[in-house]
Design an enzyme around this catalytic site. Structure first.
Site, short mmCIF file in Angstrom:
data_model
loop_
_atom_site.label_atom_id
_atom_site.label_comp_id
_atom_site.label_asym_id
_atom_site.label_seq_id
_atom_site.Cartn_x
_atom_site.Cartn_y
_atom_site.Cartn_z
N HIS A 1 102.88 25.01 3.31
CA HIS A 1 103.44 25.41 4.59
C HIS A 1 104.05 24.20 5.29
CE1 HIS A 1 100.72 29.23 4.86
NE2 HIS A 1 101.49 29.20 3.78
N GLU B 1 103.78 22.96 8.32
CA GLU B 1 102.88 22.09 9.07
C GLU B 1 102.01 21.25 8.13
OE1 GLU B 1 101.09 26.30 9.39
OE2 GLU B 1 102.99 25.35 8.93
#
Length: 173
Positions: A102, A104
């Site tokens: 992902h 982040e």
């Protein structure tokens, strides 16, 4: 001793004449004291994260993230496969492959490899995090998260708020 005193006086003059960044920021430098200025910067960083998301090779979702600390971008990331893997995020059925990182997580891993630290930073992200990534956000010491769109499961948002992370949604940056 006179040289020491002169150096101390010079340092005091330099400190007084330099822009006082600490007076502009509060809460350990995660927010500007001026709400209008904070809003302008939040929106600008989110627009940058949206642009960064376009670098993703994923077809279902393109997510971008920026880590900002004391007014500087210290890391960035977008969702995609680990280095060295083909940039195919989805399988033949259109499902996301299990090893896709992902945005982040990529930003947090990138800052971990640098000389910087995410402690007391702000995460700007185009899609709120999943349950797994919210644990990374908390453990990295990120104190503030600003996002555009909400992920289908909002458990992570509640978890981060309960843990003391400031969470802000800005839908149209």
């Amino acid at each position: 001793m006179e040289l020491y005193a002169a150096g101390k006086q010079l340092f005091a003059v330099l400190v007084r004449s330099a822009p006082n960044f600490a007076n502009e920021m509060n809460e350990e430098h995660i927010r500007y004291a001026d709400n209008a200025k904070q809003s302008r910067y939040d929106k600008a960083y989110l627009r940058m994260a949206m642009e960064w998301a376009t670098l993703s090779h994923c077809t279902r979702k393109k997510v971008g993230a920026l880590l900002v600390k004391e007014g500087m971008i210290i890391s960035d990331g977008y969702n995609g496969t680990p280095s060295g893997f083909p940039n195919d995020c989805e399988d033949e059925q259109g499902d996301t492959r299990w090893y896709v990182l992902h945005a982040e997580a990529n930003a947090i891993m990138k800052v971990a490899r640098s000389t910087n630290a995410a402690k007391n930073s702000t995460l700007y992200i185009t899609l709120s995090p999943c349950r797994e990534c919210c644990k990374l956000i908390l453990q990295a010491g990120i104190r503030r998260m600003v996002f555009v769109n909400q992920y289908k499961d909002d458990t992570a948002i509640h978890f981060l708020r309960e843990a003391g992370v400031e969470v802000v949604q800005i839908e149209n940056p």
